[in-house]
Design an enzyme around this catalytic site. Sequence first.
Site: not given
Ligand code: 5GW
Ligand code: MN
Length: 359
Positions: A240, A126-127, A129, A308, A238, A216, A218, A131
């Site tokens: 961590g 998912f990408a 905004g 999660e 995970h 993910d 990112d 991201y």
């Molecule tokens: C936006 C705000 C807070 C949390 C997530 C988002 C967000 C996530 C976004 O704006 N757009 C988006 O595409 N995502 C998708 O959700 C991405 O594929 C992202 O890798 C996934 C999970 O969110 P992450 O990576 O921010 O969560 P963490 O736990 O890896 O930091």
């Molecule tokens: Mn992530």
Amino acid sequence: MHALNGKTVTVILLTALMLGVLYCYISQTFRFVVSFQEEQETDDSSFRSSASVVLKTHVFHLVAPDQNMWDYRHLQYKQPSIVEGRTDVVTVTPWLAPVVWEGTFNPVLLDSIYQQQNISVAATVFAVGKYIMFLKNFLETAEQHFFVGFRVHIYVFTDQPNEVPQVKMADGRKVMVRSVPSSNRWQEISARRMELIQTLIEEELLKTTDYIFCLDVDSKFHGRWGAESLGGLVAVIHPGYYWDSRSKFPYERRPQSRAYVAPEEGDFYYCGGAFGGSLQEVHLLAKTCRLNFENDAVEGIEAAWQEESHLNRYMWINKPSKVLSPEYLWQDFKSRNREIHIIRFSGVVKNYADIRPNV
Ligand code: 5GW
Ligand code: MN
């Protein structure tokens, strides 16, 4: 006209009786079938019981590869040992699922076994905004490391389909772009992931695809992620928490939530940022997590780490048939521990203020 004789009357009455009984039987059966289906669709009270989920056993028939069709010899590879191997890590769970670490498998052997099966692998990412900025690196490194030599379709869900970078991919490998609405509420983005995975499987993948991984965006690949990761239900440890005791895992701890795991329960803490398996298994996972997530929301409760948390609850009840070590989702900001011989996939360091929408 002649009067009906007694015999004819008896036959007619018996036939009528039989038809009546048959009608009652059919209509009752039909009603049972319908109500059984309804119960399955909407019943939420059973989420706490493992018996509510019927799992199909995933049968693997692994055929030893021939080196090539002109050569009578089979593939030559290093003799396996059952007394020597990795001793610094645990390579099997208490329910006898393999834990995949570098040094526990032969990549050449695995590739040749699964090449013969001509499998097809899907990945979702998912990408939404900002991201979208992670997508180029994700796709380019996936092409270099993710199931190289196999048929792969990467499904990109984005609100900006025109911004998806063009990445040159080998034959049989393709990026598939799917539009989704933008959203400012990150909880919504997160919540809809399971729903979109569920519908993608139902509507597009069932006939064409064997395995799926949900990742993910990112993050980047740095090393091989291949056939060693295949299984019915596949979870990633995970990075961590794997040295911590289970009471410290960040599971959802409120019993009111459908993601609840008690302090003395739980096996491992798994990543929300990477999971997968066979289409059937991942479909059941996505459907169950989505339902639990949505029913929690109706009651005004959101689990500590959203999907999660629901994923971890699911994997506690439905044990993964293959567990991937933290090599399969490291974090770039962490220094590498000594048991990590290779980093295959890792989350990039991100500046939350820059990329996340204001809530
Ligand atoms: C936006 C705000 C807070 C949390 C997530 C988002 C967000 C996530 C976004 O704006 N757009 C988006 O595409 N995502 C998708 O959700 C991405 O594929 C992202 O890798 C996934 C999970 O969110 P992450 O990576 O921010 O969560 P963490 O736990 O890896 O930091
Ligand atoms: Mn992530």
